[in-house]
Design an enzyme around this catalytic site. Sequence first.
Site, short mmCIF file in Angstrom:
data_model
loop_
_atom_site.label_atom_id
_atom_site.label_comp_id
_atom_site.label_asym_id
_atom_site.label_seq_id
_atom_site.Cartn_x
_atom_site.Cartn_y
_atom_site.Cartn_z
CG HIS A 21 54.08 -22.14 -17.68
ND1 HIS A 21 52.96 -23.87 -17.60
CD2 HIS A 21 53.27 -21.69 -19.01
CE1 HIS A 21 51.45 -22.91 -18.29
NE2 HIS A 21 52.44 -21.94 -18.82
CD GLU B 64 44.16 -21.40 -21.91
OE1 GLU B 64 45.48 -22.15 -22.68
OE2 GLU B 64 43.56 -21.07 -21.28
CG ASP C 258 47.03 -25.16 -21.44
OD1 ASP C 258 47.11 -26.18 -20.88
OD2 ASP C 258 46.49 -24.07 -21.05
CB CYS D 244 49.93 -18.14 -28.86
SG CYS D 244 48.39 -18.07 -26.92
C1 PEP Z 1 48.71 -22.02 -24.18
O1 PEP Z 1 47.89 -22.62 -23.56
O2 PEP Z 1 48.98 -22.74 -25.29
C2 PEP Z 1 49.25 -20.17 -23.56
C3 PEP Z 1 49.76 -20.20 -24.21
O3 PEP Z 1 48.55 -20.82 -22.43
P1 PEP Z 1 50.19 -21.22 -20.74
O4 PEP Z 1 51.11 -21.93 -21.79
O5 PEP Z 1 50.45 -20.72 -20.56
O6 PEP Z 1 49.21 -21.99 -20.50
MG MG Z 2 47.28 -22.27 -21.54
#
Ligand code: PEP
Ligand code: MG
Length: 774
Positions: free
Chosen positions: A378, A620, A644, A691
Amino acid sequence: MERHKIRLLADISAVTAETRGTEETLKRIVDLVAKRFHVDVCSVYLLNEAEELELKATIGLRQPSVGAIRMKKAEGLTGLVLEKMAPLLVVDPPSHERYKHFAGSGEETYQTFLGLPLAFHQQVLGVLVIQTVERDAVSEADIPVFSTIAGQIAATLAYGGALNDLQKFAGKDGPRPASGKEEQKRPRRSGIVRGIGVSRGVAEGRALYLRGTIGFEQIHPAQSRDPGLELQRLDDAFRATRQEMANLIEDATGLVHQEQAILEAHQMFLSDKTFRNDIRKRIHQAYTAESALKHVVGQYVERFRAMEDPYLRERSSDVEDIGRRVLRHLLGSETEPVQAFREATILIGTDISPMDLVRLRNEQLKGVVLSRGGRTSHSVILAKSFEIPMVIGASDLFEFIQEGDHLIVDGMSGLVFDDPPEVIVDEYRRLRNEAEAEFKRLDLLREERARTADGTEIQLGANIGLLSDLDLVKKYGADHIGLYRTEFPFLARRDFPSEEEQAILYEKIVVAAENRPVTIRTLDVGGDKFLSYLDFPKEQNPYLGWRSIRVSLDMDEIFRTQIRAILRVSPLGDVRIMFPMITSVKEVQRVMVILAEEKEVLRSRGVAYDEKIPAGIMVEVPAAVRILKYLLNRVDFVSIGTNDLVQYILAVDRNNEKVASLYDPLHPAVIEVIAEIVALCRLKGKTVTICGEAASNPVCGYLFVAMGADRLSMNAAAIPVMKDFLRKVSLKEAKATLERIKTMDDTDAISEHMAAVIADIQREETYPARAVHR
Ligand code: PEP
Ligand code: MG
């Protein structure tokens, strides 16, 4: 023209970043040049230790020639290029007096020879050779382009570390250690540190160590430039440490007598002349204050540990503790970060938490370089949204980079230049200008819809986290906000925001989105996102632990407060609510019940909300994929969280640089799973968005679109590039490619196949226009 150049230069950087070792790098570079410029042969000859030109990589000549073709500088056309140190174009090479034929190379067929010296910063490295079957396929007019490419290859070789293997570019050795038995001191040098570029762009600034993340493990023996200065720094650090302890002793509240006694003992030790003199001696041998301190502390610890008396033995930990305190002061840990950000700054650390990055975000924070880190952590996601170039996995950075060094950070190739020469500074300034020009070109597409060449529209969305990201949504022309990570604003706070505070924030987002659909995701903390005010357990596997929806369901009131805040802004725009990391039907049932109950609460309060607010989940976790048919009956939409999903399918921690090379969205298992989710959603008539970071990668984007995904959501800066790319993609061909890919069982093979497909798509823009037929 500029565009082709910048793309090729960027691709060469990317190749350098991805590959390790001379051979592979060169192989991929010659392949890239040959394909991009439609030439039949591209070869690189490098000067070996015997000062001969040796064929190191080729496309077009027979592969056994690699390593076998060698010639003196006075031999052959290739040697002539070096003799003249200028480009040489020869039509009908066999008729040239310097032509030298190498049997078995296969070069008889080629009618044109263009050789260009590979030289960097007055250092002659070798020759780049281009050959073509057709006589007029390369002309004088092409020389400037190929010269630029040769310059880039030379710089890449020299700085990309490829030549390190050949020991061509080592810096000057530092002074010899006083005794042969002592550990070998690493030379200080201006040069490069190499990591993985994860947030694009080029940053320039002074190195600043990231407080709190650096201990003795990161300090390596390093040569100082100015022992006088190092002695001064040591004295200052000792003084500051003594002062710090005096303050602690004086402010004795909360200290039990024993702790006070320990601090006093520490203070006495700090005043011990022998200890300090031992460090000073080491500094006089031209070591930095940090490495001298580490060495002497290590010696003292050893001595104490070897003592018979258990009391004295235990004093070793006191010495370690004192050493750490002095080190913190040496690294400037007690300076306020804001003070340190007076000039353009590059943060250097082992890792950085999302919380620290949010806290330290600053006009002057230009780049971040970490020795650890994961591609989809993140912090990386935040760095992208802050448009701050970031390099991770630069494991040897503490050996080379000292606080205050002038750095250039290339967030694309992963190269970090420490005190670079003017030529590199200029080159990067030029590249930055070119990138700006490229942005302006792409900006013309901002108001255009994203669609494939055969007319299928794709909704390109932005992932956002902070209010400031809305500027990027507009700047890069996002169609929707596919993911609003609500935990990001929570990170920078000291306690949970109230319903009112959240509603105000969400309202700002929805209003600023100007009618774009906004998908608000409920709190997704845990993993690598910790809230200082929430007591997280220390877990062995935080990504498999108390994370995301599990936290929300356990912290019922906090969850309900957030849901009410989201509901309150639902009438203000096209708002959707999304729940992360769902693994079971039970969880979905539970969140839907809570959602209904909180609607009821608002109704009873007379507060407006959208009764039909679409509610969806993130897919995910592999378990959610397997039970998707049940989940889909209970939700309005799904979003595939590739970050994820990839880590859970492949069992590869997204934050662990040790296994970063295994984290690959092109793994056949990942492709199959995503295709399956998209197909099922389409069958059931549910909207699906993809995403996560993979959505911003053109190769993955291409495959996702082929699978039938018509909504992608990514970091905003990637949108114009994706839009530009998709406009050249034929959906029909993409579907055929996907079918082919689905028959492949190996990630590397898929990668290679896709690289060729993408190169073909971009070929319409390649140079020269008149292609040579192979
Ligand atoms: C993901 O897991 O792809 C997602 C978009 O959520 P994050 O990156 O915040 O875990
Ligand atoms: Mg995620």
